[in-house]
Design a protein around this motif. Sequence first.
Motif, PDB file in Angstrom:
ATOM      1  N   GLU A   1       0.819  -1.206   0.000  1.00  0.00           N
ATOM      2  CA  GLU A   1       0.000   0.000   0.000  1.00  0.00           C
ATOM      3  C   GLU A   1       0.859   1.264   0.000  1.00  0.00           C
ATOM      4  OE1 GLU A   1      -2.543  -0.356   3.304  1.00  0.00           O
ATOM      5  OE2 GLU A   1      -3.598  -2.138   2.525  1.00  0.00           O
ATOM      6  N   ASP A   2       2.095   1.174   0.492  1.00  0.00           N
ATOM      7  CA  ASP A   2       3.000   2.327   0.490  1.00  0.00           C
ATOM      8  C   ASP A   2       3.443   2.684  -0.913  1.00  0.00           C
ATOM      9  OD1 ASP A   2       2.798   2.346   3.191  1.00  0.00           O
ATOM     10  OD2 ASP A   2       4.628   1.183   3.536  1.00  0.00           O
ATOM     11  N   ALA A   3       3.187   1.824  -1.903  1.00  0.00           N
ATOM     12  CA  ALA A   3       3.636   2.086  -3.262  1.00  0.00           C
ATOM     13  C   ALA A   3       2.966   3.316  -3.847  1.00  0.00           C
ATOM     14  CB  ALA A   3       3.359   0.877  -4.150  1.00  0.00           C
ATOM     15  N   ALA A   4       1.835   3.760  -3.246  1.00  0.00           N
ATOM     16  CA  ALA A   4       1.133   4.927  -3.764  1.00  0.00           C
ATOM     17  C   ALA A   4       1.927   6.216  -3.530  1.00  0.00           C
ATOM     18  CB  ALA A   4      -0.239   5.043  -3.110  1.00  0.00           C
ATOM     19  N   ARG A   5       2.808   6.228  -2.583  1.00  0.00           N
ATOM     20  CA  ARG A   5       3.582   7.436  -2.308  1.00  0.00           C
ATOM     21  C   ARG A   5       4.629   7.654  -3.389  1.00  0.00           C
ATOM     22  NH1 ARG A   5       5.574   6.720   3.723  1.00  0.00           N
ATOM     23  NH2 ARG A   5       6.632   8.641   3.123  1.00  0.00           N
ATOM     24  N   LYS A   6       4.793   8.900  -3.792  1.00  0.00           N
ATOM     25  CA  LYS A   6       5.660   9.222  -4.914  1.00  0.00           C
ATOM     26  C   LYS A   6       7.110   8.896  -4.615  1.00  0.00           C
ATOM     27  CE  LYS A   6       6.834  13.009  -8.049  1.00  0.00           C
ATOM     28  NZ  LYS A   6       6.624  14.434  -8.373  1.00  0.00           N
ATOM     29  N   ASP A   7       7.563   9.244  -3.380  1.00  0.00           N
ATOM     30  CA  ASP A   7       8.973   8.985  -3.076  1.00  0.00           C
ATOM     31  C   ASP A   7       9.269   7.494  -3.045  1.00  0.00           C
ATOM     32  OD1 ASP A   7       7.345   8.608  -0.968  1.00  0.00           O
ATOM     33  OD2 ASP A   7       8.758   9.356   0.557  1.00  0.00           O
ATOM     34  N   VAL A   8       8.305   6.692  -2.533  1.00  0.00           N
ATOM     35  CA  VAL A   8       8.512   5.237  -2.512  1.00  0.00           C
ATOM     36  C   VAL A   8       8.531   4.699  -3.938  1.00  0.00           C
ATOM     37  CG1 VAL A   8       7.560   3.035  -1.765  1.00  0.00           C
ATOM     38  CG2 VAL A   8       7.451   5.016  -0.254  1.00  0.00           C
ATOM     39  N   LEU A   9       7.644   5.244  -4.796  1.00  0.00           N
ATOM     40  CA  LEU A   9       7.611   4.808  -6.185  1.00  0.00           C
ATOM     41  C   LEU A   9       8.939   5.078  -6.874  1.00  0.00           C
ATOM     42  CD1 LEU A   9       6.069   3.749  -8.618  1.00  0.00           C
ATOM     43  CD2 LEU A   9       5.187   6.058  -8.989  1.00  0.00           C
ATOM     44  N   GLU A  10       9.482   6.275  -6.677  1.00  0.00           N
ATOM     45  CA  GLU A  10      10.765   6.595  -7.309  1.00  0.00           C
ATOM     46  C   GLU A  10      11.869   5.685  -6.785  1.00  0.00           C
ATOM     47  OE1 GLU A  10      11.235  10.685  -6.464  1.00  0.00           O
ATOM     48  OE2 GLU A  10       9.807  11.369  -8.012  1.00  0.00           O
TER      49      GLU A  10
ATOM     50  N   ALA B   1      -4.503   1.831  -8.451  1.00  0.00           N
ATOM     51  CA  ALA B   1      -5.094   2.463  -7.268  1.00  0.00           C
ATOM     52  C   ALA B   1      -5.674   3.829  -7.631  1.00  0.00           C
ATOM     53  CB  ALA B   1      -4.057   2.595  -6.160  1.00  0.00           C
ATOM     54  N   SER B   2      -6.779   4.199  -6.953  1.00  0.00           N
ATOM     55  CA  SER B   2      -7.438   5.491  -7.158  1.00  0.00           C
ATOM     56  C   SER B   2      -7.386   6.262  -5.849  1.00  0.00           C
ATOM     57  CB  SER B   2      -8.885   5.276  -7.593  1.00  0.00           C
ATOM     58  OG  SER B   2      -9.610   6.475  -7.506  1.00  0.00           O
ATOM     59  N   PHE B   3      -7.038   7.601  -5.926  1.00  0.00           N
ATOM     60  CA  PHE B   3      -6.902   8.420  -4.726  1.00  0.00           C
ATOM     61  C   PHE B   3      -7.818   9.647  -4.782  1.00  0.00           C
ATOM     62  CE2 PHE B   3      -3.009   6.044  -5.223  1.00  0.00           C
ATOM     63  CZ  PHE B   3      -2.769   5.564  -3.946  1.00  0.00           C
ATOM     64  N   ASN B   4      -8.902   9.557  -5.566  1.00  0.00           N
ATOM     65  CA  ASN B   4      -9.837  10.678  -5.672  1.00  0.00           C
ATOM     66  C   ASN B   4     -11.253  10.291  -5.256  1.00  0.00           C
ATOM     67  OD1 ASN B   4     -10.480   9.007  -7.746  1.00  0.00           O
ATOM     68  ND2 ASN B   4     -10.318  10.524  -9.384  1.00  0.00           N
ATOM     69  N   GLY B   5     -11.397   9.140  -4.562  1.00  0.00           N
ATOM     70  CA  GLY B   5     -12.717   8.710  -4.102  1.00  0.00           C
ATOM     71  C   GLY B   5     -13.572   8.063  -5.167  1.00  0.00           C
ATOM     72  N   VAL B   6     -12.988   7.705  -6.330  1.00  0.00           N
ATOM     73  CA  VAL B   6     -13.757   7.103  -7.423  1.00  0.00           C
ATOM     74  C   VAL B   6     -13.160   5.740  -7.757  1.00  0.00           C
ATOM     75  CG1 VAL B   6     -14.485   7.304  -9.824  1.00  0.00           C
ATOM     76  CG2 VAL B   6     -14.368   9.341  -8.382  1.00  0.00           C
ATOM     77  N   LEU B   7     -14.014   4.715  -7.821  1.00  0.00           N
ATOM     78  CA  LEU B   7     -13.607   3.359  -8.207  1.00  0.00           C
ATOM     79  C   LEU B   7     -14.281   3.017  -9.536  1.00  0.00           C
ATOM     80  CD1 LEU B   7     -12.472   0.444  -7.721  1.00  0.00           C
ATOM     81  CD2 LEU B   7     -14.632  -0.040  -6.547  1.00  0.00           C
ATOM     82  N   MET B   8     -13.471   2.651 -10.528  1.00  0.00           N
ATOM     83  CA  MET B   8     -13.990   2.115 -11.791  1.00  0.00           C
ATOM     84  C   MET B   8     -13.650   0.630 -11.812  1.00  0.00           C
ATOM     85  SD  MET B   8     -15.527   4.489 -13.457  1.00  0.00           S
ATOM     86  CE  MET B   8     -15.598   3.847 -15.107  1.00  0.00           C
TER      87      MET B   8
ATOM     88  N   GLN C   1      -4.586  10.640  -0.830  1.00  0.00           N
ATOM     89  CA  GLN C   1      -3.353   9.878  -0.596  1.00  0.00           C
ATOM     90  C   GLN C   1      -3.265   9.391   0.843  1.00  0.00           C
ATOM     91  OE1 GLN C   1       0.161  11.922  -1.831  1.00  0.00           O
ATOM     92  NE2 GLN C   1       1.552  10.353  -1.096  1.00  0.00           N
ATOM     93  N   PHE C   2      -3.806  10.175   1.783  1.00  0.00           N
ATOM     94  CA  PHE C   2      -3.749   9.797   3.194  1.00  0.00           C
ATOM     95  C   PHE C   2      -5.167   9.644   3.763  1.00  0.00           C
ATOM     96  CE2 PHE C   2      -0.200  12.736   2.263  1.00  0.00           C
ATOM     97  CZ  PHE C   2       0.845  11.819   2.311  1.00  0.00           C
ATOM     98  N   GLY C   3      -6.140   9.350   2.888  1.00  0.00           N
ATOM     99  CA  GLY C   3      -7.536   9.330   3.308  1.00  0.00           C
ATOM    100  C   GLY C   3      -8.057   7.938   3.630  1.00  0.00           C
ATOM    101  N   TYR C   4      -9.397   7.829   3.559  1.00  0.00           N
ATOM    102  CA  TYR C   4     -10.059   6.572   3.882  1.00  0.00           C
ATOM    103  C   TYR C   4      -9.728   5.516   2.825  1.00  0.00           C
ATOM    104  CZ  TYR C   4     -12.958   9.405   7.023  1.00  0.00           C
ATOM    105  OH  TYR C   4     -13.404  10.239   7.993  1.00  0.00           O
TER     106      TYR C   4
END
Length: 553
Positions: A321-330, A397-404, A434-437
């Motif tokens: 789940e930490d993969a969503a963070r930009k620094d971890v991704l880089e 992963a989606s970080f804007n509250g929308v699931l398709m 990014q840090f939400g529900y």
Amino acid sequence: MAESHEFVSLSMQQTPPGHPFFVNLDTNYRCIACRDVLRDAVQTLCGHRLCEVCAFGIFEEPPPWRCPSNDDTCVPYLTKEEVFRDPCARREIATLLVYCSNKDRGCKETMQWKQLEGHDLRCDYKAVQCSFVTNGCDVCTTRQNLEDHLQQCQYRNILCAYCQEETIFNQTQDHESFRCRKYPIACPNDCGATNLRREDLKDHEQECPQRQSHCKFSNMGCGFSGSMEAVRKHEGESLDQHLQLTTVYTASTDLQSMAIHRELQDIYERQHGLQKSVNRSLREVEDLRKEAEGTKKTIKNIKLQSAEQAERMIYVERRLEDAARKDVLEKNERDIQGLQNLQTSISDGLRLLEQGGDRRLSAGNIDSQLQYQERKIGLLDVRFVELDLRLQIHESASFNGVLMWRIQNYRRRKCEAINGKTLSLYSQPFYTSQFGYKMCARVYLNGDGMGKGTHMSLFFVVMRGDFDALLPWPFEQKVTMMLLDQDTGTKNLSDCFRPDPASQSFKRPQTEMNTASGCPVFVSHKMLETKTYLMEDTVFIKIQVDTDDINPP
């Protein structure tokens, strides 16, 4: 939770039940679609009347919708809002005169339709089953004739005249002939007793003077039998004959004893051989038991290793789940590039070793180096696969509250749900920020609860996230669930709700996920499985969570 896309008519006054024969059914009270009597009547804007069910049927077809009458007075196109309940017609239909349902059995009464059900409960011509049906009577008569039938029924219960036990009338003779313990019978030895109860017969036979008896030397070959007095007389007059029979019997017994002795000897020898076989089998069983104990220990170790692997998988899933963070991704991208470079370097070194580039290494050292490098390559491959998986999860992963959510192979998955193999499916997680529900969706393709077998059920699930301690609880954001139109894009089916703050489904999760909450009857199979929503065996579901009033931690 009501579905906003369904045409629903809540009847104020239901049509009486049943399908009666009307005394006179006016055409004004017939449905223009099915031509039968109006049931739960509704009226169109153009003034025509239909059954409520027939009105439902019109709007299940693709638009445009037209009035079934199709005359000059009809509106060009019919909409759901132009169909209304007709309370007046419903009251009038309930008062129409009908014949009694038992008219064919002789009842001549007529009454209002709404009174028919109450009349049937007390009608003397109503068909009733004989009360002795459990005894085998299959007669069905009218209520007014039931009492006369019960008094003459061949399957009625009566009391036996001798033992006072309850029995069925047409089985009286069989009961008295075979089962009644107090029925009077005659002695089978013709001693003169003719009024013995069946239960006393056994005691009488022990004392009966005409009871048949055998000579006490019958086991030695004497075949005389008769009454007890005749047997006593025979035994007193046949002493010589009985002595001769005794001598022959004794000689025969000696021969049999010798044969039995030889058989016993053979049995002892076979028993000794079987004992040896048993001892050998016991030793083999003991060896198998020891082997089984070793196998159990191996299985136990494998189970422990499986549990450790499962714990490691859970740990890896949480780390992913930490993969969503930009620094971890880089950092992951840099790690992958470094691993690829290192793998290339190792491969070049191995190629040189295979070509004999280092002449100073012995064959044994080369083998050791090769094994060492192969192990390192294997570890690098595992690490590479793990990083690749983390990147794939990050991309979806989606970080804007929308699931398709795209659900493929719909028909196969629905069959698995019907057969009980896979009852429900979970979507990938999505987040309000990014840090939400953290949330996901759950779908039952064959329905759940009151929608099972007829509808697709759709639910929303709150999951445990890494930043739950910084978020406000309970979860109170508006949730909209949609089934997307793949044909024109204009007929999306949607349902929305605001969470109940008192429900455990929206409090801070104490396990991996809370109890799902949503709509058990989200969409019927009949509507879902059309080309509008099911195309190329795929459906699309969209979940949208309102994020406007969420304060970031």
